[in-house]
Design a protein around this motif. Structure first.
Motif, short mmCIF file in Angstrom:
data_model
loop_
_atom_site.label_atom_id
_atom_site.label_comp_id
_atom_site.label_asym_id
_atom_site.label_seq_id
_atom_site.Cartn_x
_atom_site.Cartn_y
_atom_site.Cartn_z
N LYS B 109 0.85 -1.18 -0.07
CA LYS B 109 0.23 -0.13 0.18
C LYS B 109 0.91 1.28 -0.14
N SER B 110 0.47 2.12 -0.57
CA SER B 110 0.86 3.61 -0.56
C SER B 110 0.01 4.42 0.52
N LYS B 111 0.53 5.38 0.90
CA LYS B 111 -0.19 6.31 2.12
C LYS B 111 -1.54 6.77 1.45
N GLU B 116 -7.38 4.74 5.82
CA GLU B 116 -7.46 4.73 7.18
C GLU B 116 -9.04 5.03 7.46
N ASN B 121 -7.03 -1.90 6.27
CA ASN B 121 -6.16 -2.90 6.50
C ASN B 121 -6.61 -3.87 7.43
N GLU B 133 2.27 -1.56 4.54
CA GLU B 133 2.36 -0.22 4.32
C GLU B 133 3.63 0.12 3.98
N ASP B 135 4.95 3.38 2.45
CA ASP B 135 5.18 4.81 2.81
C ASP B 135 6.05 4.79 4.00
N GLU B 138 4.11 5.39 7.43
CA GLU B 138 3.02 4.29 7.68
C GLU B 138 3.50 3.08 7.85
N TYR B 139 4.86 2.63 7.41
CA TYR B 139 5.42 1.39 7.82
C TYR B 139 5.70 1.51 9.02
N GLN B 142 2.66 0.94 11.29
CA GLN B 142 2.12 -0.46 11.24
C GLN B 142 2.95 -1.16 12.13
#
Ligand code: SF4
Lengths: 205, 468
Positions: B109-111, B116, B121, B133, B135, B138-139, B142
């Motif tokens: 996924k990208s941001k 959200e 997810n 994730e 980005d 975001e990673y 996660q």
């Protein structure tokens, strides 16, 4: 009723009878976009965004300049190039060029650019059968060959050019302004996030 | 995602006491506010550009049905599939069906804030799919199992030491607290995942009706990887994200990065149209676009309609003295700051986010910074009015106001009560004439002193002067 119909019905009910405000008469451009010399502006802003620049007199002279850049940067003389550029004299310049889509291990990707946008110093690359998008994305170093004649003032001119040359839009238009970066940790800028760390532009002609 | 916006006061108090968070938030004025100001000054005619941006977004809203239908027709003509989702649950179901239909196991996924909003997810993981994730921010979230605290800089609340802890626990590599080394580590860990993934999920900064395209603005390059390498691409967008023409897109492309990060343009601005061509070696074979309503069509006909112009730049967060002080988590859902104080009650219901419209000083900085000139203070005021009209204020406050209302309609009673109160205040003021603590309003006086007055009401003084 399907979700589509339900949503559109609600939207229609809410917008029925609303006046559509007039389109803005002018869209301002960044100061200097329409007055500054496009080539000079392109160079200046491409450098600001972290790209490096060089020039070659003709397409045939480009591989030599690429070889010089790679040597100076201490990079291997091995690259994956767009199939569209396969005919250039790479071997003569000492570069082992593979004209194919890039793999995870390829370190250097060489592409052309459809145009350069002076407003922001941005490259525009179009995807296609002989111009894979991944070549400007997967390798750590991206080298782009940009004909001087293809520098346009602004985004609008770039869109117009693509439409004039291709009619419908190619699948992917990638507007690239310098190497990839992130500022996610403590808002500190780091160059080379998921995309290339180096973007090197060779102006042709 | 669980909504805990009704706990704003308590959460804000915690944020104020969190010194690490306060240090992180202290970076906002220079990194975001000053950067935007520089970018706007360098641009020159930024105010006319904002006016153009506002007009473009209003034109979208006035013919949203027409533009959505046009977008759908053009996207389909180029080989994409367009899906419509009334709410988050339906969007999640659609994405899950797409994944199953294409035999997908691994997703990158990208941001995307809208995912959200849907808690996508969770839905995908519950169905046994692997979702990663990519980005960097975001990673990190996660790994930490946290939610973003800023719509542009999702881990603004974390420092490098915390990232080091997370990475060393997960990656089992030599520890480093060097920021560049941490970024490199994430790059190396995530790189093979892009190649291994069957499906990429992105949001959409804009949808272009005349070409059926999805526009994305990113800096890291993960957005391009996610939409280039996997064989399936799903883009999810709120229905308000559409614009009519490429010319309009060009105008908004000038506004968004400058307002968000102070960049003249993001590193990557990509315009994606249709599926991989017969001769192409990359790009998705299947391109699905999910158009999410989730309450937006209802807003269109409401007094909150201007919030639908929002291009999610984050400028109003950065310029807000409340956000700068408490950060994003206190807002209790996906969207923080002034825009969140409107979006949250608008999408989840005012009764679940009653405290957010109160979390404003009405300084007006958000409206001044907003690239599409959304009158945020006015929208917050309307929400406050509604809070009162819908009897959502606390019972004690309502009782107090009712009592006051009764007294105010009975002049003699009012005179009696205020005369009494004036004397009490005078007494409380003591020798120095300042009230430091007020019974029944200790919360208010905990941080405030005020002059006690002279023990008489204005009416008493007037009467005395007239008779004197
Ligand atoms: S409300 Fe305006 S300033 Fe805030 S995120 Fe949306 S567009 Fe940006």
């Amino acid at each position: 009723m399907s979700a589509r119909e339900a949503i559109l019905a609600r939207v229609r009910a809410a917008t029925a009878g609303t006046q559509v405000p007039p389109a803005p008469e002018v869209i301002p451009r960044a100061a200097g976009t329409l007055t500054e010399d496009p080539l000079l502006r392109f160079r200046r802003l491409a450098e600001t965004s972290g790209s490096t620049l060089d020039a070659a007199a003709s397409p045939a002279a480009a591989p030599g300049r690429v070889a010089a850049y790679l040597k100076e940067a201490g990079l291997p003389q091995t690259a994956v190039v767009w199939p569209a550029l396969a005919a250039l004299p790479w071997a003569a310049a000492g570069i082992a060029a593979a004209a194919r889509a890039p793999r995870a291990t390829d370190a250097i990707g060489i592409t052309a650019a459809c145009c350069g946008i002076a407003e922001t110093g941005t490259l525009l690359l179009l995807s296609g059968g002989d111009s894979p998008g991944a070549t400007s994305l997967v390798p750590e170093t991206h080298i782009a060959l940009l004909p001087r004649a293809c520098i346009v003032c602004d985004l609008e001119a770039a869109f117009a050019r693509v439409r004039a040359e291709h009619g419908a839009l190619p699948r992917a238009l990638a507007f690239i302004s310098g190497p990839s970066r992130t500022a996610d940790i403590e808002q500190t800028i780091v160059i080379g996030a998921h995309g290339p760390r180096r973007v090197h532009i060779i102006l042709i002609g | 995602m669980e909504v805990i916006s009704d706990k704003f006061r308590a959460a804000a108090a915690e944020s104020l006491a969190n010194t690490q968070l306060q240090r992180a938030l202290a970076r906002i004025p220079e990194r975001f506010v000053a950067a935007r100001a520089r970018a706007a000054a360098e641009f020159g005619e930024f105010e006319p550009l904002r006016a153009a941006g506002a007009a473009i977004r209003e034109r979208t809203l006035a013919r949203l049905d027409v533009l959505l239908e046009r977008f759908e027709a053009e996207a389909v003509r180029r080989g994409a599939s367009v899906h419509w989702a009334v709410d988050a649950a339906e969007a999640n179901r659609i994405v899950l069906d797409i994944a199953r239909g294409h035999g997908v196991r691994r997703i990158v996924k990208s941001k995307s804030m809208v995912t959200e909003e849907c808690a996508l997810n969770d839905a995908l993981e519950a169905a046994g799919l692997e979702v990663l994730e990519t980005d960097l921010g975001e990673y990190i979230l996660q790994l930490a199992r946290e939610r973003p605290s800023h719509i542009i800089a999702p881990v603004i609340h974390k420092n490098r030491e915390e990232v080091t802890e997370l990475f060393s626990a997960r990656h089992r590599r030599p520890r480093s607290t060097d920021i560049a080394a941490l970024c490199q580590e994430a790059r190396e860990i995530l790189r093979p995942q892009f190649f291994a993934a069957d499906m990429g999920i992105s949001g959409a900064n804009f949808l272009v009706a005349e070409t059926g395209s999805v526009a994305l603005f990113t800096n890291e390059g993960n957005g391009r990887l996610v939409t280039t390498l996997p064989r399936v691409h799903v883009a999810i967008a709120g229905i308000e994200k559409v614009v009519e023409t490429l010319g309009e897109l060009a105008a908004l492309a000038r506004l968004l990065p400058r307002s968000a990060t102070g960049q003249a343009i993001s590193n990557y601005f990509t315009l994606l149209t249709g599926v991989r061509g017969a001769t192409e070696s990359d790009g998705p074979e299947a391109f699905h676009i999910v158009l999410l309503d989730n309450g937006r069509s209802r807003l269109l006909g409401s007094e909150l309609r201007p919030i639908l112009r929002c291009i999610r730049c984050g400028a109003c967060l950065n310029h807000c003295p409340v956000y700068q002080t408490v950060g994003g988590h206190a807002y209790g859902w996906v969207y923080p700051g002034p825009m969140g104080a409107v979006w949250t009650p608008a999408l989840v219901g005012l009764e679940r986010a009653r405290e957010l419209p109160e979390a404003a000083t009405f300084c007006g900085q958000c409206q001044v910074a907003c690239p599409v000139m959304i009158p945020l203070p006015d929208l917050l005021r309307r929400l406050r009015t509604r809070t009162t009209a819908e009897h959502l204020r606390p019972a004690r406050e309502r009782l107090a106001l009712n009592l006051w209302g009764y007294a105010a309609r009975h002049p003699r009673l009012y005179a009696l009560l205020t005369a009494f109160a004036a004397r009490v205040l005078y007494r409380l003021g003591g020798r120095r004439g300042w009230v430091r603590r007020l019974p029944l309003a200790a919360g208010w006086t905990a941080t405030r002193d005020f002059p006690a007055g002279e023990g008489h009401t204005a009416r008493e003084v007037l009467r005395r002067e007239r008779s004197g």
